[in-house]
Every structure is written in C-alpha cells, then in structure tokens.
Design an enzyme around this catalytic site. Structure first.
Site, short mmCIF file in Angstrom:
data_model
loop_
_atom_site.label_atom_id
_atom_site.label_comp_id
_atom_site.label_asym_id
_atom_site.label_seq_id
_atom_site.Cartn_x
_atom_site.Cartn_y
_atom_site.Cartn_z
CG PHE A 83 -1.75 -1.32 1.26
CD1 PHE A 83 -2.56 -1.68 0.20
CD2 PHE A 83 -1.65 -2.17 2.34
CE1 PHE A 83 -3.29 -2.86 0.22
CE2 PHE A 83 -2.38 -3.35 2.38
CZ PHE A 83 -3.20 -3.70 1.31
CG ASN B 120 -9.03 2.15 -1.76
OD1 ASN B 120 -8.15 1.53 -2.37
ND2 ASN B 120 -8.75 3.17 -0.98
NE ARG C 29 -7.01 8.35 -3.10
CZ ARG C 29 -6.29 8.86 -2.10
NH1 ARG C 29 -6.00 8.10 -1.05
NH2 ARG C 29 -5.84 10.10 -2.14
CB CYS C 30 -4.82 1.13 -0.58
SG CYS C 30 -6.10 1.70 0.57
CG MET C 31 -2.78 -2.06 -3.55
SD MET C 31 -3.04 -3.64 -4.37
CE MET C 31 -4.33 -3.22 -5.57
#
Length: 406
Positions: A155, A350, A395-397
């Site tokens: 992330f 996300n 988005r986190c990644m």
C-alpha cells in the site's frame, strides 16, 4: 523525467509508485498475519498475478509505473544511502553492536537487489551465514526475524504522499509499518530521480520523534485548487493533521485543509476506504460512515502563522466551497445495507482515478461498479480476491508522483 507534482485526485495520472514483493507474502502466516496488519494469508502467486494485471492496466492507460524495490536497489548503489539505510534499519540498538556489525559486513557483500529484497521482504536469523552470526549472547530463536517482513509496503499510498509540489514521508501509526518510511526517505533523498530536485518536504525528512503526530496517506486526498481533504481516523491523529497543515501553509502549497472525522474502526481505517473522488464534482462514498452527520472542519492560515478552524455544516458544503463547485454528485456504495457493507469491506469505494471519469477498481464489487457505470464513470476492473485481503484497493496500492491539476 518525472515531474514531482500531484495537483489533484482526478487529473491525468502520469507517474505512479507501486510495490509487490513475493518474499514478504511468503513470510505472512496464520500466526503472524494479524501482527502484520493482514486479516489472512494470501495466495502468493495469485496475488502477484492480480498485481501485474493492475500494473498492466495503468501502463495501457499511458501511466509511467515505478517500482519501489527497483528504486530501493538503485538507491543502495549510492554509498551514503546504503550506510544510512544500514544504520537506520540495523542499528546497534536494534541488534546489539556485535551482531549489527557482523550482519552489515555480510550484507555489504550482496548485490543491491538482494539487499533491497531483504529490506522489504524481511530477514530471518537462519538466513545469516554461520561465520557472520556473531551476537554477544547466543540466545536467539533462529525462526524469528532480524527484520520483519513489510507486506504493507504493498500500500504505497500510505507511507508517503505527494501533495502539490511536495511530499510527506508519513509518521506511521503502527510500529510494524514505521520501517517503510525509512525506505522511502532514502529513495527520495538519494535516488537520481529525486535527489536535488525542486520539491518540498512537508514531514519526515528530519530525524524527529513525531510522537502523537501520526498521519497516513490513505487519509490524504489532494482534491485540487489548493485544497486538501484529510480524514481524522484510526491512523491519522489531530496532531498529525495540524503538523501537516502547518507545513502545507508554510510552503504555500495549500490554502485550505478540510478535515472529516471517521470512526476509529479498522473497517474504515482510512478516508479513502469510504470516500474517493471520481471526477471534478463526483465523489464515491460509503453512506454508513460518510453522511450528513459526519463532523467536518476547514483549516486555513490565520494571522501570524496561527491556524484558523471553522466547523462546517456538512462535508458536501465544505468540499463544494473548497473546490468552488456549484454542485456535487455523490455515488453511494451499491446494494442494500448488507451489500454495501460487503462491498465496502472489499474496497468498492477505494478506486484509483486515472483521469476525470475513468477509474480502476476490483471486479468483485459488482453492485458499486454498476452504479459507477450508470453515472457515466468508466470502470477498468481487475480481480483482487487475494490483494483485497490486506484491506486495500487500487488507490491504496498506488502512490501518484505526477498528476495534473484540475
């Protein structure tokens, strides 16, 4: 050459930092996964395939994809960076001076890409050759780690976040993630893509104990036009928000910070798990968390460097005012209350916006993806059954390093 500027959440995405390390996930087990902030172990090969598919979508859309381990390996070629990383990750106080010295001597003989893999994937005692395993006391469990694996490096959004013409290397809330910040600090200081380039540091470039001032990039949305949206969450503290806001204002890179209060709950650990921006005036929200009852404040720079804070009537009005919008469209998570909870858990909200109205997300979130499509949002989907077990989506990644403004 990468331009170090992120002007929005929805402008054309041009360059992004990703990471997938098989070694870290090979070392994720039922007995340590919760300590390492995962709900379950992953199928390493399937997760790797899913991540490659994610990267391929980005590349097909013309996005320059950078990989953390490759940058870290290249950074280790700089002698000053190598010494700093060894001293910060393998200090005398972490290992004892005797063992630290012998392990550094061994690592110095290895190729840079192997060292980088250990720095992100973990290093076990049993991997140290006998002639280099020289602790003062011979009382180590060889099954344990000298350096714990960092599966959450997956992330990349959290550890550092680019905000307009600058970067925050974030003081992470969880101890098991704090070594991630050192890897990014070395890359931004010494890698040729970043060294001596013209950008600001907001937090994290000094040897400072940030204490209660924690902040993670999943809570930071660069909504554009000088505005930044930040979640007051399980991982991002009031003190962290104040520190970042002061730095943004001092450098002139933002004029207002809008703060949304979130429940202190793993199910919505970051703002981007319950709210993302899909187009200039279109947002996706999980309505059980983001609604008319969500407390919201706007911070601005006052006289003599004091912060001014004003509580807003609701989050929609605050965002519209910050972006100077006449209207704002909200798309809620798909399904009834049960379906919404399931899809939010699987990161339906996300998504990563590539350009206005085009997003990347997991294909398993059928109900939400259908609502996006009905609203005119194009969804480029990929399988994320394994990757999603870490409770993070597209988005986190991804850590955007270059993105157009709006």
């Amino acid at each position: 050459m990468v331009k170090h500027y992120v002007g929005s959440e929805v402008g054309q995405l041009r360059s992004v930092l990703l990471h997938y390390d098989s070694l870290a996930f090979e070392r994720l087990t039922p007995s340590n996964c919760h300590e390492l902030l995962f709900d379950d172990v992953l199928s390493v090969t399937k997760a790797a395939e899913e991540h490659r598919n994610f990267a391929d979508i980005l590349k097909l859309q013309g996005v320059n994809v950078l990989y953390l381990n490759k940058l870290l390996s290249e950074t280790l070629a700089v002698p000053e960076a190598r010494k700093w990383l060894f001293d910060s990750q393998l200090s005398d106080y972490r290992l004892g001076a005797s063992l630290a010295l012998s392990i550094k001597s061994w690592l110095n003989e290895l190729p840079n890409d192997v060292i980088a893999k250990y720095l992100t994937g973990g290093l076990a005692y049993k991997e140290i050759p006998d002639e280099y395993f020289k602790p003062l006391f011979d009382s180590y469990d060889w099954e344990h780690f000298i350096l714990k694996p960092l599966p959450n490096h997956l992330f990349t959004r959290d550890t550092s976040c680019w905000i307009y013409n600058g970067v925050s290397i974030n003081p992470m809330a969880k101890a098991v993630r704090r070594r991630e910040s050192n890897n990014l600090k070395a890359i931004y200081r010494w890698h040729p893509l970043f060294a001596n380039q013209n950008f600001n540091y907001y937090l994290g470039n000094e040897n400072v104990n940030y204490d209660n001032s924690t902040i993670e990039g999943g809570d930071v949305l660069v909504i554009g036009r000088g505005a930044v949206l930040i979640g007051l969450s399980e991982r991002t503290s009031p003190e962290g928000i104040e520190a970042l806001a002061r730095s943004l204002f001092a450098t002139g890179q933002a004029t207002k910070v809008v703060v949304l209060e979130l429940p202190k709950d793993r199910a919505c650990m970051h703002l981007d798990t319950v709210l993302t921006q899909l187009d200039i005036n279109v947002f996706s929200v999980y309505p059980a968390v983001i609604n008319e009852h969500t407390r919201c404040w706007t911070l601005t720079q006052g006289y003599d460097h004091r912060l001014q804070i004003a509580e807003e009537a609701n989050y929609k009005e605050a965002i519209q005012k910050a972006l100077e919008l006449n209207d704002m469209k909200v798309i809620t998570t798909g399904g009834d209350i049960y379906g919404q909870e399931r899809e939010q858990w699987n990161d339906a909200n996300n998504v990563l916006t590539i350009r206005p109205g085009v997003v990347i997300g997991y294909e398993c979130n059928i109900l939400t993806n259908e609502k996006y499509a009905e609203a005119g949002i194009e969804v480029l989907s990929f399988a994320g059954e394994q990757l999603g077990r870490g409770r993070g989506g597209a988005r986190c990644m991804s850590c955007p390093i270059e993105r157009d403004g709006i």
